[in-house]
Design an enzyme around this catalytic site. Structure first.
Site, PDB file in Angstrom:
ATOM      1  N   LYS A  52       0.818  -1.155  -0.143  1.00  0.00           N
ATOM      2  CA  LYS A  52      -0.074   0.118   0.065  1.00  0.00           C
ATOM      3  C   LYS A  52       0.778   1.374  -0.156  1.00  0.00           C
ATOM      4  O   LYS A  52       0.744   2.092  -0.841  1.00  0.00           O
ATOM      5  CB  LYS A  52      -1.000   0.031   1.113  1.00  0.00           C
ATOM      6  CG  LYS A  52      -1.961  -1.006   1.179  1.00  0.00           C
ATOM      7  CD  LYS A  52      -2.615  -1.341   2.379  1.00  0.00           C
ATOM      8  CE  LYS A  52      -3.831  -2.622   2.389  1.00  0.00           C
ATOM      9  NZ  LYS A  52      -4.405  -2.706   3.646  1.00  0.00           N
ATOM     10  N   GLN A  96      -4.109  -1.561   9.973  1.00  0.00           N
ATOM     11  CA  GLN A  96      -4.258  -3.180   9.449  1.00  0.00           C
ATOM     12  C   GLN A  96      -4.580  -4.081  10.196  1.00  0.00           C
ATOM     13  O   GLN A  96      -4.138  -4.147  11.423  1.00  0.00           O
ATOM     14  CB  GLN A  96      -2.849  -2.935   9.031  1.00  0.00           C
ATOM     15  CG  GLN A  96      -2.603  -4.849   8.145  1.00  0.00           C
ATOM     16  CD  GLN A  96      -3.286  -4.737   6.699  1.00  0.00           C
ATOM     17  OE1 GLN A  96      -3.274  -3.538   6.113  1.00  0.00           O
ATOM     18  NE2 GLN A  96      -3.929  -5.697   6.428  1.00  0.00           N
ATOM     19  N   ASP A 119     -10.570   2.622   4.712  1.00  0.00           N
ATOM     20  CA  ASP A 119     -10.942   1.168   4.558  1.00  0.00           C
ATOM     21  C   ASP A 119     -12.493   1.046   4.614  1.00  0.00           C
ATOM     22  O   ASP A 119     -12.976  -0.078   4.005  1.00  0.00           O
ATOM     23  CB  ASP A 119     -10.643   0.618   5.799  1.00  0.00           C
ATOM     24  CG  ASP A 119      -9.084  -0.098   5.667  1.00  0.00           C
ATOM     25  OD1 ASP A 119      -8.875  -0.287   4.364  1.00  0.00           O
ATOM     26  OD2 ASP A 119      -8.450  -0.294   6.533  1.00  0.00           O
TER      27      ASP A 119
END
Ligand code: NAD
Length: 292
Positions: A52, A96, A119
């Site tokens: 990412k 994460q 997200d």
């Protein structure tokens, strides 16, 4: 059979984002800025976050990687997220998953400012998705929708069967495919571990989204001739013949199913790269919505 190449499709998305970012810079503005929070030393998480951050660099976004120790307390993590929420130079925040066991996933998700929730896991984002409002779509389903768009896969009026009902993949994908969107308007069946006669259901599917995390689960006899297959699964399967000692396997028996499918994503190189593309689009959207 059309191979739905996630590397090619994600490159197209990234090129557009790159051009949009260059335009911002030539207009004298700063680029979008993504903050990624990585806790502990989970190998898969390290890989995802690294890719990412690398993609941010390729596109021209700023990124900040916040590495935190496995032993961090929930209160300390929430404090860090609060700082990121209040930092005007940061547009998107991702934490994460999975998190260490002393930390509540839902508390963390709820603590991210909805305007920076790239997200798309915050209940506000999910509610807006269900209502068809402007939102952040979770990156993996978003990536699959971008894939359908890239390859102009007809979805209207089709029967889509989604295998798996997780908050990050199956559930939001079922909402998107049933929504009144150009690449939506499917009749959707969402299935899960308590679904009896799954093969009977999948055999009537024009589109199958396999997101259950069981390597090779979808066999050729579960698939109708000409179906479109999106394989989300990424399981590390031990393989002594590889340098790393494992290989990545999808939820679909690719060799056999690709003989029947009209279009199929490979694993790796299918949904995975599209997930990152979805996240990057969300980051630019977060920037644009915050900065007007
Ligand atoms: P999860 O474990 O949260 O959910 C799995 C779902 O599958 C559950 O809803 C469960 O009910 C269902 N399920 C399990 N066994 C089943 C069965 N026999 N029949 C029908 N349904 C069954 O998983 P997740 O987080 O949604 O991830 C699924 C897979 O996708 C995993 O392999 C994961 O690693 C992968 N994944 C890939 C990406 C990507 O970018 N490619 C992103 C996220 C997840």
């Amino acid at each position: 059979m059309l191979l739905l190449d996630g590397k090619a499709a994600s490159k197209a998305v990234k090129t557009t984002l790159q051009q949009q970012t260059q335009q911002l810079i030539s207009d004298g503005k700063r680029p979008p800025h993504l903050a990624a929070v990585l806790i502990g030393n989970n190998g898969a998480s390290e890989t995802y976050v690294a890719s990412k951050v690398k993609t941010c660099e390729e596109i021209g976004f700023h990124s900040t990687l916040l590495r935190l120790d496995e032993s961090i307390t929930e209160a300390e993590l929430l404090e860090k997220i609060d700082q990121l929420n209040n930092d005007d130079s940061i547009d998107g925040i991702l934490v994460q998953l999975p998190l260490p066991k002393q930390i509540s996933e839902s508390k963390v998700i709820n603590s991210i400012s909805p305007e920076k929730d790239v997200d798309g896991f915050h209940p506000v984002s999910v509610g807006r998705l269900v209502q068809g409002l402007e939102t952040f779509i979770p990156a993996t389903p978003y990536g699959m929708m971008l894939m359908l768009e890239h390859y102009k896969i007809e979805t209207k009026g089709k029967h889509a069967v989604v295998i798996g009902r997780s908050n990050i993949v199956g559930r939001p994908m079922s909402v998107l495919l049933s929504s009144n969107l150009l690449y939506g308007n499917c009749t959707v069946t969402i299935t899960h571990s308590h679904t009896p006669n799954l093969a009977e259901i999948t055999r009537s599917a024009d589109i199958i989204v396999a997101a259950l995390g069981r390597p090779g689960f979808v066999k050729a006899d579960m698939v109708k001739e000409g179906a479109v297959i999106l394989d989300v699964g990424i399981t590390r399967v031990p393989d002594p013949n590889t340098a790393k000692g494992y290989r990545i396997q999808g939820d679909v028996d690719f060799e056999a199913v690709s003989q029947k499918a009209s279009a199929i994503t490979p694993v790796p190189g299918g949904v995975g790269p599209m997930t990152i593309a979805g996240l990057m689009k969300n980051t630019l959207d977060a920037y644009t919505r915050r900065k007007g």
